[in-house]
Design a protein around this motif. Structure first.
Motif, mmCIF file in Angstrom:
data_model
loop_
_atom_site.group_PDB
_atom_site.id
_atom_site.type_symbol
_atom_site.label_atom_id
_atom_site.label_comp_id
_atom_site.label_asym_id
_atom_site.label_seq_id
_atom_site.Cartn_x
_atom_site.Cartn_y
_atom_site.Cartn_z
ATOM 1 N N TYR A 1 0.879 -1.067 0.085
ATOM 2 C CA TYR A 1 0.096 0.084 -0.032
ATOM 3 C C TYR A 1 0.922 1.340 0.006
ATOM 4 O O TYR A 1 0.703 2.126 -0.917
ATOM 5 C CB TYR A 1 -0.917 -0.028 1.458
ATOM 6 N N TYR A 2 1.971 1.198 1.098
ATOM 7 C CA TYR A 2 2.916 2.490 0.875
ATOM 8 C C TYR A 2 3.371 2.582 -0.218
ATOM 9 O O TYR A 2 3.583 3.685 -0.934
ATOM 10 C CB TYR A 2 3.841 2.287 1.976
ATOM 11 N N ARG B 1 2.798 1.537 -3.403
ATOM 12 C CA ARG B 1 1.646 2.086 -4.335
ATOM 13 C C ARG B 1 1.527 3.723 -4.142
ATOM 14 O O ARG B 1 1.249 4.571 -5.206
ATOM 15 C CB ARG B 1 0.492 1.303 -4.352
ATOM 16 N N LYS B 2 1.276 4.341 -2.900
ATOM 17 C CA LYS B 2 0.811 5.484 -2.680
ATOM 18 C C LYS B 2 2.130 6.444 -2.866
ATOM 19 O O LYS B 2 2.001 7.490 -3.364
ATOM 20 C CB LYS B 2 0.562 5.704 -1.187
#
Length: 52
Positions: free
Chosen positions: A26-27, A29-30
């Motif tokens: 998630y990190y 991709r963010k």
């Protein structure tokens, strides 16, 4: 009996990655757009320094 122990061991080995990996993905991709922008800034700055 041995098979059961192996299965339990495999489950124990598999649980930490399941807990650890989703936040990392998630990190990642963010922060990917931010990283691309930083890369562009770095190359532009390097080119300006080289051109001067």
């Amino acid at each position: 009996m041995v098979i059961g122990a192996v299965v339990i061991f495999a489950l124990l080995m598999a649980i930490p990655p399941l807990i650890v990996f989703p936040p990392i993905i998630y990190y990642y991709r963010k922060s990917a757009p931010l990283r691309a922008q930083a890369e562009l800034d770095r190359t532009r700055r390097a080119r300006e320094l080289a051109g001067r």
